[in-house]
Design a protein around this motif. Structure first.
Motif, mmCIF file in Angstrom:
data_model
loop_
_atom_site.group_PDB
_atom_site.id
_atom_site.type_symbol
_atom_site.label_atom_id
_atom_site.label_comp_id
_atom_site.label_asym_id
_atom_site.label_seq_id
_atom_site.Cartn_x
_atom_site.Cartn_y
_atom_site.Cartn_z
ATOM 1 N N PHE A 50 0.725 -1.274 0.095
ATOM 2 C CA PHE A 50 -0.015 -0.235 -0.120
ATOM 3 C C PHE A 50 0.648 1.182 0.102
ATOM 4 N N LEU A 51 1.834 1.308 0.833
ATOM 5 C CA LEU A 51 2.366 2.406 0.983
ATOM 6 C C LEU A 51 3.803 2.629 0.188
ATOM 7 N N LEU A 52 4.433 1.595 -0.312
ATOM 8 C CA LEU A 52 5.796 1.608 -0.994
ATOM 9 C C LEU A 52 5.781 1.040 -2.339
ATOM 10 N N ASP A 53 6.619 1.574 -3.149
ATOM 11 C CA ASP A 53 6.504 1.278 -4.641
ATOM 12 C C ASP A 53 7.344 0.218 -4.802
ATOM 13 N N ASP A 54 7.695 -0.337 -6.193
ATOM 14 C CA ASP A 54 8.209 -1.617 -6.610
ATOM 15 C C ASP A 54 9.951 -1.433 -5.793
ATOM 16 N N GLU A 55 10.339 -0.255 -5.989
ATOM 17 C CA GLU A 55 11.673 -0.197 -5.345
ATOM 18 C C GLU A 55 12.056 -0.092 -3.893
ATOM 19 N N GLY A 56 10.784 -0.065 -3.016
ATOM 20 C CA GLY A 56 10.869 0.017 -1.696
ATOM 21 C C GLY A 56 10.864 1.354 -1.075
ATOM 22 N N LYS A 57 10.643 2.246 -1.885
ATOM 23 C CA LYS A 57 10.629 3.708 -1.630
ATOM 24 C C LYS A 57 9.054 4.224 -1.559
#
Length: 96
Positions: A50-57
């Motif tokens: 929910f909060l992070l994109d595919d790069e973990g940001k």
């Protein structure tokens, strides 16, 4: 380790996934970005997606407020954190 509080402001879905409006976190790191990563690591798969994109940001849809006064852009999440800081995550609101 640095203890911070992460608040979810105006994010009922995040609150539901986290099980609370705010969470106390022990962050293994020294920046707001480290706190966001820790939240993703400890919050479970659904909260992470929910909060992070595919790069973990932090996803572009969200904004961070540091200690209730400093609105941080996504490229400013290297801001240092200290014991007792509050990191608020809210929706990014745009307008004109």
């Amino acid at each position: 380790m640095t203890r911070v509080t992460v608040d979810f402001r105006g994010l009922p879905n995040a609150q539901k996934l986290a099980g609370a409006k705010s969470l106390a976190l022990e962050v293994d790191g020294s920046t707001v970005a480290d706190a966001v990563r820790t939240l993703g690591d400890r919050g479970g798969e659904k909260l992470r997606r929910f909060l992070l994109d595919d790069e973990g940001k932090l996803d572009l849809a969200f904004q961070v407020v540091h200690n209730g006064r400093d609105w941080l852009r996504r490229d400013q999440l290297d801001r240092p954190i200290a014991e007792g800081d509050v990191v608020t995550i809210t929706m990014l609101v745009g307008g004109g």
